[in-house]
Design a protein around this motif. Structure first.
Motif, mmCIF file in Angstrom:
data_model
loop_
_atom_site.group_PDB
_atom_site.id
_atom_site.type_symbol
_atom_site.label_atom_id
_atom_site.label_comp_id
_atom_site.label_asym_id
_atom_site.label_seq_id
_atom_site.Cartn_x
_atom_site.Cartn_y
_atom_site.Cartn_z
ATOM 1 N N GLY A 82 31.269 38.343 36.916
ATOM 2 C CA GLY A 82 31.083 37.219 35.980
ATOM 3 C C GLY A 82 31.549 35.892 36.560
ATOM 4 N N GLY A 83 32.093 35.036 35.703
ATOM 5 C CA GLY A 83 32.637 33.757 36.170
ATOM 6 C C GLY A 83 31.730 32.554 35.958
ATOM 7 N N TYR A 110 35.190 33.705 42.711
ATOM 8 C CA TYR A 110 35.266 35.158 42.921
ATOM 9 C C TYR A 110 33.943 35.756 43.399
ATOM 10 C CZ TYR A 110 39.424 34.694 39.921
ATOM 11 O OH TYR A 110 40.614 34.328 39.367
ATOM 12 N N SER A 113 41.257 40.258 43.271
ATOM 13 C CA SER A 113 42.231 39.168 43.242
ATOM 14 C C SER A 113 43.537 39.674 42.638
ATOM 15 C CB SER A 113 41.647 37.991 42.461
ATOM 16 O OG SER A 113 42.578 36.954 42.368
ATOM 17 N N SER A 114 43.596 39.803 41.309
ATOM 18 C CA SER A 114 44.824 40.374 40.748
ATOM 19 C C SER A 114 44.804 41.896 40.884
ATOM 20 C CB SER A 114 45.016 39.941 39.290
ATOM 21 O OG SER A 114 44.067 40.517 38.434
ATOM 22 N N GLY A 115 43.660 42.483 41.162
ATOM 23 C CA GLY A 115 43.609 43.846 41.694
ATOM 24 C C GLY A 115 43.161 44.976 40.776
ATOM 25 N N SER A 116 43.121 44.771 39.450
ATOM 26 C CA SER A 116 42.867 45.946 38.614
ATOM 27 C C SER A 116 41.409 46.407 38.628
ATOM 28 C CB SER A 116 43.372 45.755 37.180
ATOM 29 O OG SER A 116 43.029 44.510 36.664
HETATM 30 C C1 LIG Z 1 39.404 37.956 37.392
HETATM 31 C C2 LIG Z 1 38.111 37.926 38.104
HETATM 32 C C3 LIG Z 1 37.915 38.684 39.268
HETATM 33 C C4 LIG Z 1 38.991 39.482 39.913
HETATM 34 O O1 LIG Z 1 39.275 40.681 39.234
HETATM 35 P P1 LIG Z 1 40.733 41.293 39.341
HETATM 36 O O2 LIG Z 1 40.661 42.524 38.520
HETATM 37 O O3 LIG Z 1 41.665 40.254 38.807
HETATM 38 O O4 LIG Z 1 41.018 41.566 40.778
HETATM 39 C C5 LIG Z 1 36.669 38.645 39.858
HETATM 40 N N1 LIG Z 1 35.673 37.890 39.341
HETATM 41 C C6 LIG Z 1 35.827 37.156 38.239
HETATM 42 C C7 LIG Z 1 34.689 36.342 37.770
HETATM 43 C C8 LIG Z 1 37.053 37.143 37.572
HETATM 44 O O5 LIG Z 1 37.206 36.391 36.479
#
Ligand SMILES: *Cc1c(COP(=O)(O)O)cnc(C)c1O
Length: 322
Positions: A311-312, A284, A191-194
């Motif tokens: 996670g999440g 995610y 998503s944000s890519g890192s």
């Molecule tokens: C932030 C996040 C991502 C994405 O990771 P990025 O490094 O931002 O691309 C994936 N899964 C979860 C649960 C997140 O919180």
């Protein structure tokens, strides 16, 4: 070798284990890297990035970290907890449903109350909530907040969304060392890519292919990924020079848009829960796992495959928006 300052937040290495039932069902050798179990503030991939980001903040003696994200941001929650550990204030500009103007606002509903919001309050995060708008507007709100506190005489550092700065990506280049080589594919949400950038950097030039499953329909993801890997080059003093063509990311499982659960994601969450007792989130990891399932079923991904669980869980437990 240059040593990058790091504080300890997580319980590392996280577990990595085989998924027997799903391996059999999919006809691949499927493993999972459990970064849902990083062990800090409810787990998730952001803890790794924060070990480096907080080390830098502590070193310069900052008083406040300002970031932004969705209201149910996992990063804001983990940043808030990390700030608490080091007696630093934490402020976040948030929107229910930030979106990309070019793709329009999704019609579905984002996660509602509870979840990360409950935890943000516990960790003492100052949330400033703004009406839904384009990502660039959200970023501007964060800049303005940082200015607001600087005007009060505070030393403030702005942390980019998701912790996606070179230090955050570097954390995932390091994380790859925990699982080593010998994978045919590594699949992660992006998503944000890192997270993706760090893993792509680590496996560049090996026989392991890294695939990021996009969780938002961002146009410039390849640019972001390249900027981040260039940042890792500088931090590690080992220049790999990745270019845009070195990133394999798939946009087919975004669904309606960022932060809105998708039918394929919900189905993947159920399957993982009912075969392996795993918990994925609707924003995610569930969408990325839906991607993995289809890529395995259509033969794109085969052999020894590692899915990176980011996670999440709090978002899974947030109430649906009324
Ligand atoms: C932030 C996040 C991502 C994405 O990771 P990025 O490094 O931002 O691309 C994936 N899964 C979860 C649960 C997140 O919180």
């Amino acid at each position: 070798m240059r040593v990058i300052p790091r504080v300890k937040l997580c319980c590392l290495p996280t577990p990595c284990h085989r998924l027997d039932r799903l391996s059999e069902e999919l006809g691949i050798d499927l493993w999972i890297k459990r970064d849902d179990l990083t062990g800090f503030a409810g787990g998730g991939n952001k803890g790794r990035k924060l070990e480096f980001i907080l080390a830098q903040a502590v070193e310069v003696g900052t008083e406040r970290l300002v970031t932004c994200g969705s209201r149910q941001s996992n990063f804001v929650r983990q940043l808030g907890a990390a700030c608490a550990r080091f007696n630093i204030e934490c402020t976040a500009a948030v929107m229910d449903l930030p979106y990309d103007q070019a793709y329009g606002k999704p019609t579905g509903n984002p996660p509602g109350e509870g979840g990360n919001l409950t935890l943000d309050e516990l960790f003492g995060v100052e949330l400033r909530t703004y009406p839904d708008d384009d990502w660039l507007v959200l970023f501007q709100h964060a800049k303005n907040l940082a200015q607001e506190y600087r005007a009060k005489g505070e030393h403030v550092i702005e942390v980019p969304i998701g912790g996606s700065m070179p230090l955050g990506a570097y954390a995932f280049a390091q994380a790859a060392v925990e699982v080593g080589e010998g994978w045919d594919f590594v699949v992660c949400p992006t998503s944000s890519g890192s997270t993706h950038a760090g893993l792509a950097w680590a496996y560049h030039g090996t026989s392991t292919r890294v695939i990021g499953v996009s969780c938002d329909p961002e146009e410039d993801l390849a640019d972001d990924l390249q900027r981040l890997t260039t940042g890792i080059d500088a931090l590690s003093e080992s220049s790999k020079g990745l270019t845009k063509k070195d990133f394999d990311f798939r946009r087919d499982w975004v669904g309606d848009g960022y932060n809105v659960p998708s039918p394929a994601g919900s189905e993947a969450i159920r399957l993982a829960a009912r075969t392996e007792g795993l918990l994925f989130d609707p924003v995610y990891s569930g969408k990325a796992f839906a991607g993995l399932l289809e890529l395995a079923r259509n033969g794109t991904v085969s052999g020894r495959v590692l899915f990176w669980h980011t996670g999440g869980l709090p978002t899974l437990l947030a109430s649906p928006r009324a």
